[in-house]
Design a protein around this motif. Sequence first.
Motif, mmCIF file in Angstrom:
data_model
loop_
_atom_site.group_PDB
_atom_site.id
_atom_site.type_symbol
_atom_site.label_atom_id
_atom_site.label_comp_id
_atom_site.label_asym_id
_atom_site.label_seq_id
_atom_site.Cartn_x
_atom_site.Cartn_y
_atom_site.Cartn_z
ATOM 1 N N LYS A 262 0.836 -1.209 0.000
ATOM 2 C CA LYS A 262 0.000 0.000 0.000
ATOM 3 C C LYS A 262 0.872 1.262 0.000
ATOM 4 C CE LYS A 262 -4.141 1.824 2.021
ATOM 5 N NZ LYS A 262 -5.411 1.340 2.477
ATOM 6 N N LYS A 263 1.931 1.251 0.798
ATOM 7 C CA LYS A 263 2.842 2.398 0.860
ATOM 8 C C LYS A 263 3.556 2.598 -0.477
ATOM 9 C CE LYS A 263 4.872 3.164 4.972
ATOM 10 N NZ LYS A 263 4.130 4.357 5.151
ATOM 11 N N LEU A 264 4.010 1.490 -1.079
ATOM 12 C CA LEU A 264 4.751 1.576 -2.338
ATOM 13 C C LEU A 264 3.904 2.148 -3.464
ATOM 14 C CD1 LEU A 264 6.642 -1.827 -2.176
ATOM 15 C CD2 LEU A 264 7.696 0.450 -2.151
ATOM 16 N N TYR A 265 2.719 1.615 -3.641
ATOM 17 C CA TYR A 265 1.872 2.064 -4.750
ATOM 18 C C TYR A 265 1.431 3.508 -4.556
ATOM 19 C CZ TYR A 265 1.995 -2.596 -6.655
ATOM 20 O OH TYR A 265 2.429 -3.771 -7.208
ATOM 21 N N ALA A 266 1.095 3.877 -3.327
ATOM 22 C CA ALA A 266 0.717 5.272 -3.066
ATOM 23 C C ALA A 266 1.874 6.206 -3.397
ATOM 24 C CB ALA A 266 0.287 5.440 -1.602
ATOM 25 N N ALA A 267 3.091 5.809 -3.025
ATOM 26 C CA ALA A 267 4.267 6.642 -3.294
ATOM 27 C C ALA A 267 4.518 6.768 -4.797
ATOM 28 C CB ALA A 267 5.492 6.061 -2.595
ATOM 29 N N VAL A 268 4.388 5.662 -5.536
ATOM 30 C CA VAL A 268 4.589 5.690 -6.991
ATOM 31 C C VAL A 268 3.567 6.613 -7.649
ATOM 32 C CG1 VAL A 268 4.318 4.305 -9.104
ATOM 33 C CG2 VAL A 268 5.737 3.465 -7.232
ATOM 34 N N PHE A 269 2.302 6.460 -7.302
ATOM 35 C CA PHE A 269 1.252 7.273 -7.928
ATOM 36 C C PHE A 269 1.397 8.744 -7.563
ATOM 37 C CE2 PHE A 269 -1.343 3.154 -7.770
ATOM 38 C CZ PHE A 269 -0.892 2.764 -9.017
ATOM 39 N N ASP A 270 1.750 9.037 -6.310
ATOM 40 C CA ASP A 270 1.962 10.434 -5.900
ATOM 41 C C ASP A 270 3.140 11.046 -6.651
ATOM 42 O OD1 ASP A 270 -0.147 10.199 -4.132
ATOM 43 O OD2 ASP A 270 1.112 10.056 -2.333
ATOM 44 N N TYR A 271 4.226 10.302 -6.757
ATOM 45 C CA TYR A 271 5.418 10.781 -7.463
ATOM 46 C C TYR A 271 5.085 11.054 -8.931
ATOM 47 C CZ TYR A 271 10.213 10.950 -9.233
ATOM 48 O OH TYR A 271 11.385 11.337 -9.844
ATOM 49 N N ALA A 272 4.393 10.137 -9.568
ATOM 50 C CA ALA A 272 4.037 10.304 -10.980
ATOM 51 C C ALA A 272 3.172 11.545 -11.180
ATOM 52 C CB ALA A 272 3.309 9.066 -11.492
ATOM 53 N N GLU A 273 2.259 11.770 -10.262
ATOM 54 C CA GLU A 273 1.395 12.954 -10.362
ATOM 55 C C GLU A 273 2.217 14.233 -10.183
ATOM 56 O OE1 GLU A 273 -2.388 14.886 -8.029
ATOM 57 O OE2 GLU A 273 -2.261 12.709 -8.144
ATOM 58 N N GLU A 274 3.109 14.249 -9.192
ATOM 59 C CA GLU A 274 3.947 15.428 -8.946
ATOM 60 C C GLU A 274 4.861 15.744 -10.127
ATOM 61 O OE1 GLU A 274 6.118 14.601 -5.357
ATOM 62 O OE2 GLU A 274 4.290 14.525 -4.152
ATOM 63 N N GLU A 275 5.363 14.705 -10.787
ATOM 64 C CA GLU A 275 6.307 14.869 -11.888
ATOM 65 C C GLU A 275 5.629 14.867 -13.265
ATOM 66 O OE1 GLU A 275 9.590 15.499 -11.408
ATOM 67 O OE2 GLU A 275 9.135 15.498 -9.263
ATOM 68 N N ASN A 276 4.299 14.838 -13.272
ATOM 69 C CA ASN A 276 3.514 14.799 -14.519
ATOM 70 C C ASN A 276 3.917 13.635 -15.416
ATOM 71 O OD1 ASN A 276 1.880 17.060 -13.961
ATOM 72 N ND2 ASN A 276 3.581 18.393 -14.521
ATOM 73 N N LEU A 277 4.059 12.464 -14.826
ATOM 74 C CA LEU A 277 4.404 11.252 -15.569
ATOM 75 C C LEU A 277 3.156 10.402 -15.769
ATOM 76 C CD1 LEU A 277 7.620 10.192 -13.605
ATOM 77 C CD2 LEU A 277 7.526 11.357 -15.822
ATOM 78 N N LYS A 278 3.013 9.833 -16.931
ATOM 79 C CA LYS A 278 1.934 8.878 -17.205
ATOM 80 C C LYS A 278 2.528 7.481 -17.045
ATOM 81 C CE LYS A 278 -1.032 12.021 -18.448
ATOM 82 N NZ LYS A 278 -1.749 12.603 -17.347
ATOM 83 N N LEU A 279 1.831 6.638 -16.312
ATOM 84 C CA LEU A 279 2.328 5.296 -16.034
ATOM 85 C C LEU A 279 1.526 4.250 -16.801
ATOM 86 C CD1 LEU A 279 2.728 5.558 -12.157
ATOM 87 C CD2 LEU A 279 4.480 5.895 -13.908
ATOM 88 N N GLU A 280 2.190 3.159 -17.119
ATOM 89 C CA GLU A 280 1.502 2.028 -17.730
ATOM 90 C C GLU A 280 0.786 1.238 -16.643
ATOM 91 O OE1 GLU A 280 4.003 -0.396 -20.193
ATOM 92 O OE2 GLU A 280 4.863 1.352 -21.214
ATOM 93 N N ASP A 281 -0.204 0.459 -17.041
ATOM 94 C CA ASP A 281 -0.876 -0.450 -16.115
ATOM 95 C C ASP A 281 -0.126 -1.774 -16.112
ATOM 96 O OD1 ASP A 281 -2.860 1.186 -15.135
ATOM 97 O OD2 ASP A 281 -4.303 0.657 -16.680
ATOM 98 N N PHE A 282 1.099 -1.743 -15.594
ATOM 99 C CA PHE A 282 1.968 -2.910 -15.535
ATOM 100 C C PHE A 282 2.886 -2.680 -14.338
ATOM 101 C CE2 PHE A 282 5.847 -5.233 -16.590
ATOM 102 C CZ PHE A 282 5.341 -6.451 -17.008
ATOM 103 N N TYR A 283 2.840 -3.580 -13.377
ATOM 104 C CA TYR A 283 3.552 -3.375 -12.127
ATOM 105 C C TYR A 283 4.363 -4.628 -11.795
ATOM 106 C CZ TYR A 283 -0.511 -0.334 -12.135
ATOM 107 O OH TYR A 283 -1.483 0.560 -12.514
ATOM 108 N N VAL A 284 5.621 -4.437 -11.442
ATOM 109 C CA VAL A 284 6.453 -5.554 -10.988
ATOM 110 C C VAL A 284 6.802 -5.265 -9.532
ATOM 111 C CG1 VAL A 284 8.555 -6.887 -11.355
ATOM 112 C CG2 VAL A 284 7.391 -5.844 -13.317
#
Length: 173
Positions: free
Chosen positions: A134-156
């Motif tokens: 939960k902590k990891l995914y929240a951090a990834v999504f928050d970071y992507a939003e802050e940096e204006n990055l679009k992410l794929e729906d693929f997670y390892v």
Amino acid sequence: MKIFFYIMAGFGIIMLVLYTYIGGFTAPEVVVITSETKYVAGQPYEGSIEDAALSKAFQRAAEVLEKKELEGMLGSIYYNDPDKSGDSLKAFIGIIVPDTNNITLPAGYELRTVPGGRKVVHAEVTANVIVAPKKLYAAVFDYAEEENLKLEDFYVEWFPQEDIGVVEVPVRK
């Protein structure tokens, strides 16, 4: 009434200490890196995140490691975000193996390759597996939003050591 307050305060302190102990207040480190190729031996899963078969897939992976049927670390590939797809999960649950030379796959297992060389958001946290995802995914999504990055729906996702969790999500081109 006073005794009830003291009991509840004591319970609250115990829960706070436990949450701290399992890494509940630890912030993940998040960076953008170039991914490395990963090999995952495991089994596919498609269904509800509440289905017992998902839990059994994780238990089987832990058993494979415990019995030393494979060397590596617990790891999974997720092909969608169940929060966006109404509780439906498409995943591959198993073990990230260091190399594919001379390995014998356990019954019911197959091998998948996650190609390297991609720009990914990489998050790592020191926390128990109970709170790490939960902590990891929240951090990834928050970071992507802050940096204006679009992410794929693929997670390892993998757990290289006890109480360390890692997730990588490719940046959409």
